[in-house]
Design an enzyme around this catalytic site. Structure first.
Site: not given
Length: 368
Positions: A206-207
């Protein structure tokens, strides 16, 4: 390098490419109509429901071209005539297989539990296409029991009825509609050649900002620059960020991870999560980690890149799926063969877009 919504130009590590057979050869494969001894699907209220469109689960590039060039009737006719030919795997295929591998281990540890992943095929395809999709799912030995086929209408209105935790589609318009309904969603892209990924451990990257977290800090950066961003994060490091669109999905993954931890499998858990962020650790990482802690969530690995490209790190991780709100990073992931998903959320969607994003948005696929 090029990105493709819902089309696969090369697939590594899947059955059809390993055998070296062409798509035409695949048409001779006998496909069973009903595999035996499938496990019982979990009840929707207890499951973590992942809805995928047909065009990300399978490569339907040829069929999409027929629809666009010759119309719906010819498209349906083609699908019926070829319903005993399996589709090639699409960009979500390895992700779905990894979900099933996790389910198999959960069933061994907790035979009576229904806290499992449940994959739903969510498509606006006509029901006439359903038989080919079922045949393809059975051919690839996928466990997908729940379908939603809306015959040309948008499937977005059904997502809440299916208790959706995550929606993946090749259509950016439908993804935006899902996000507007408060459902975690992302547009899935296919690199020209996909990197082989683990068959025993689900890896999700995930960012941070505008993905797990809100775009609050991103707005400061866009409006006032990097120095003001650092000042803002330092002043607010003890104030948790608001949640972003994918926070709930990370929470669901963590819930299943704890079931493995409860059996002493923390170090060899078949689910592993990654935070891959352009934030700097010393200057702005504290707030990100404190936010996750305030939510009661753990992330297995946190990689603060201080603005460096994400591609090399993703090449090392080899995630089944990577979520980012900026097409620049999606493009970088694709360059090294990572299946990346664009989360069209937050301030970055209102600034000047890259040529790739403009191109993909302007040619909106009508079938999912």
């Amino acid at each position: 390098m090029s990105l493709h919504n819902g089309q696969t130009l090369a697939v590594s590590g899947q059955d059809l490419t390993r055998t070296g057979r062409s798509r035409e050869d695949a048409g001779t494969v006998p496909m069973p109509s009903t595999p035996t001894r499938k496990p019982k699907p979990p009840k929707p209220d207890n499951a973590i429901t992942i809805c995928v469109s047909a065009r990300v689960l399978f490569n339907m590039e040829r069929e999409q071209q027929i629809y666009e060039q010759r119309g719906m009737e010819e498209y349906i006719k083609y699908q019926v005539e070829h319903e005993n030919e399996p589709f090639w795997p699409g960009p979500a295929f390895s992700f779905v297989k990894a979900l099933e591998a996790v389910n198999a281990q959960l069933r061994e540890l907790y035979p009576d539990s229904e806290e499992l992943f449940d994959v739903v095929l969510m498509t606006n395809n006509h029901a006439y296409v359903g038989l080919r999709l079922i045949n393809a799912i059975n051919h690839h030995k996928l466990f997908v029991e729940r379908f939603c086929m809306t015959g040309g209408n948008s499937p977005i209105g059904y997502l809440k009825a299916y208790h959706t935790n995550l929606y993946l589609s090749a259509d950016p318009v439908k993804v935006r509609e899902a996000l507007e309904e408060g459902i975690a969603a992302a547009t899935m892209f296919t690199p020209e050649k996909m990197t082989e990924v683990s068959e025993t451990q689900l890896r999700v990257a995930f960012d941070g900002d505008a993905v797990l977290f809100s775009d609050e800090s991103e707005r400061i950066f866009k409006a006032h620059g990097l120095d003001k961003f650092f000042e803002h994060e330092k002043a607010h490091e003890n104030k948790p960020l608001d949640h972003g669109p994918l926070k709930g999905f990370l929470e669901a993954l963590g819930k299943l991870q704890k079931k493995f931890y409860g059996k002493g499998q923390r170090m060899d858990c078949p689910i592993r999560t990654y935070l891959v962020t352009a934030r700097s650790a010393a200057s702005s990482g504290t707030r990100a980690l404190k936010t996750l802690r305030s939510w009661g969530l753990e992330i297995d690995e946190a990689l603060f890149l201080a603005g460096a490209p994400k591609g090399p790190v993703l090449e090392k991780i080899r995630p089944h799926i990577f979520f980012d709100d900026q097409m620049f990073h999606v493009e970088g992931a694709a360059e090294i063969g990572t299946v990346a998903c664009h989360v069209p959320y937050g301030i970055s969607q209102r600034v000047a877009k890259t040529g790739i994003e403009d191109k993909e948005t302007s040619s909106r696929p009508k079938l999912t």
